[in-house]
Each structure stands twice: as C-alpha cells, then as structure tokens.
Design a protein around this motif. Structure first.
Motif, mmCIF file in Angstrom:
data_model
loop_
_atom_site.group_PDB
_atom_site.id
_atom_site.type_symbol
_atom_site.label_atom_id
_atom_site.label_comp_id
_atom_site.label_asym_id
_atom_site.label_seq_id
_atom_site.Cartn_x
_atom_site.Cartn_y
_atom_site.Cartn_z
ATOM 1 N N LEU A 165 -4.936 54.730 16.262
ATOM 2 C CA LEU A 165 -3.936 55.637 16.828
ATOM 3 C C LEU A 165 -3.575 56.783 15.890
ATOM 4 C CD1 LEU A 165 -1.498 53.109 18.544
ATOM 5 C CD2 LEU A 165 -3.172 54.627 19.641
ATOM 6 N N THR A 166 -3.787 56.594 14.594
ATOM 7 C CA THR A 166 -3.380 57.603 13.620
ATOM 8 C C THR A 166 -4.585 58.056 12.817
ATOM 9 O OG1 THR A 166 -1.254 56.451 13.447
ATOM 10 C CG2 THR A 166 -1.714 58.131 11.803
ATOM 11 N N GLN A 167 -4.666 59.374 12.594
ATOM 12 C CA GLN A 167 -5.764 59.936 11.806
ATOM 13 C C GLN A 167 -5.200 60.893 10.768
ATOM 14 O OE1 GLN A 167 -8.530 63.059 13.295
ATOM 15 N NE2 GLN A 167 -10.096 61.491 12.930
ATOM 16 N N TRP A 200 -3.422 71.893 5.441
ATOM 17 C CA TRP A 200 -4.451 71.290 4.597
ATOM 18 C C TRP A 200 -4.487 69.783 4.808
ATOM 19 C CZ3 TRP A 200 -4.587 69.781 -1.083
ATOM 20 C CH2 TRP A 200 -5.904 69.746 -1.555
ATOM 21 N N TRP A 201 -3.327 69.150 4.798
ATOM 22 C CA TRP A 201 -3.189 67.746 5.160
ATOM 23 C C TRP A 201 -2.665 67.717 6.592
ATOM 24 C CZ3 TRP A 201 -4.350 63.610 2.101
ATOM 25 C CH2 TRP A 201 -4.449 63.821 0.718
ATOM 26 N N THR A 202 -3.336 67.014 7.485
ATOM 27 C CA THR A 202 -2.851 66.856 8.852
ATOM 28 C C THR A 202 -2.883 65.383 9.211
ATOM 29 O OG1 THR A 202 -3.709 69.025 9.481
ATOM 30 C CG2 THR A 202 -3.186 67.510 11.276
ATOM 31 N N ILE A 203 -1.771 64.884 9.711
ATOM 32 C CA ILE A 203 -1.678 63.499 10.153
ATOM 33 C C ILE A 203 -1.277 63.541 11.622
ATOM 34 C CG2 ILE A 203 -0.565 61.259 9.814
ATOM 35 C CD1 ILE A 203 0.010 62.297 6.883
ATOM 36 N N ARG A 204 -2.101 62.931 12.464
ATOM 37 C CA ARG A 204 -1.851 62.913 13.913
ATOM 38 C C ARG A 204 -1.746 61.475 14.392
ATOM 39 N NH1 ARG A 204 -5.363 67.503 13.945
ATOM 40 N NH2 ARG A 204 -4.254 69.247 14.873
ATOM 41 N N TRP A 223 2.474 62.742 17.983
ATOM 42 C CA TRP A 223 3.077 63.660 17.013
ATOM 43 C C TRP A 223 2.037 64.084 15.984
ATOM 44 C CZ3 TRP A 223 2.521 61.702 12.206
ATOM 45 C CH2 TRP A 223 2.491 60.320 12.053
ATOM 46 N N THR A 224 2.357 65.167 15.292
ATOM 47 C CA THR A 224 1.520 65.706 14.222
ATOM 48 C C THR A 224 2.405 66.101 13.052
ATOM 49 O OG1 THR A 224 -0.067 66.588 15.816
ATOM 50 C CG2 THR A 224 -0.135 67.518 13.605
ATOM 51 N N ALA A 225 1.962 65.809 11.845
ATOM 52 C CA ALA A 225 2.642 66.262 10.625
ATOM 53 C C ALA A 225 1.614 66.995 9.780
ATOM 54 C CB ALA A 225 3.205 65.075 9.849
ATOM 55 N N THR A 226 1.993 68.153 9.237
ATOM 56 C CA THR A 226 1.094 68.906 8.365
ATOM 57 C C THR A 226 1.781 69.168 7.036
ATOM 58 O OG1 THR A 226 1.824 71.025 9.266
ATOM 59 C CG2 THR A 226 -0.116 70.022 10.272
#
Length: 148
Positions: free
Chosen positions: A53-55, A67-71, A81-84
């Motif tokens: 579920l999370t990448q 540069w860092w992306t967490i989805r 959701w997405t965090a960058t």
C-alpha cells in the motif's frame, strides 16, 4: 554495501544538509521488510511496504522538489495520501516519518494533530499563514505548510 550509517553531529542541524539516505532506506528494507523495486535505466530507489500500500521513491535529481516521495494507496477506510521532502530535508525528519509508518502499535485511535510537535518545539503560525496552515520555527529559517 556498508552495514553502518554515519551520523552527522552538526548544530544547528539544518546546516548539515540532507544527510545519508541510508538512515531511511536500510531500516525500511532490512528491519521492516520493505521490498526493493528496480526500474531498468532509471537510477532511483523504490521501496514498497509489505502490504503493497505504501511506496517510497527517491529520485536521482536532488533539485526536484519531491526528491523523496512517499505515497500511500487509498483503501476502503482511508483516503490515499502523498508526502514529499526536498533534498536538504534532514534525514532524521524523514526517518521519523517512516518510523511512524512502520510502528507495530498501529495508527492512533484519534486523528493526530500533525502540527503539535512543531508547536511543542516553539514553532508559531506567522500572520501571513493563518489561513493556509503554515508554521515557522523560532529562528524563521524554514517553514512548514499543509493544504486545508
């Protein structure tokens, strides 16, 4: 590949720059069981959570604002959701974020206030950010915002 991660003991921490990405990728891969993905011809890091579920994606261009992306994928119970994070975000901050994702105690029962740790550290809401959800630290050298 080395099994150790070097620490940067510089104060104030923001002067040290981003730090070693191994602070994030090694614990996710080795301790939390995230799988390593490979894209031929693309020099990026892709890690996927055991539940798929999370990448986490670390792009090769540090000038990219994400540069860092967490989805995290949408589920029946929760929205996606997405965090960058930018390249100069200290890895300790990103590691704290990913540590929360892998916490075995599970998600909190009540919706957490993401700005509470900032307020506890002395951050304030500048007058120009009161409607946009922004925060600034006491020294005023950086900021945080969240969409409303």
């Amino acid at each position: 590949m080395s099994n150790t991660v070097e620490q940067a003991l510089i104060a104030p921490r923001h002067l040290a720059g981003g730090g070693d990405p191994g602070w994030i990728t090694m614990p996710l891969h080795r301790a939390a069981g995230w799988s390593y993905g490979h894209e031929p011809l693309m020099p990026r890091v892709l890690l996927t959570s055991p539940d798929q579920l999370t990448q986490l994606r670390l792009d090769p261009d540090p000038d990219d604002p994400g540069w860092w992306t967490i989805r995290h994928a949408r589920t029946a119970d929760h929205p996606g959701w997405t965090a960058t994070f930018e390249a100069r975000t200290p890895v300790e901050i990103i590691a704290a974020f990913t540590d929360a994702l892998t916490d075995p105690s599970g998600p909190p029962t009540a919706a957490p206030d993401p700005c509470a740790p900032l307020r506890e550290a002395g951050w304030h809401t500048p007058p120009t950010s009161r409607t946009s959800g922004g925060s600034a630290p006491p020294a005023g050298i950086c900021g945080a915002s969240r969409p409303r």
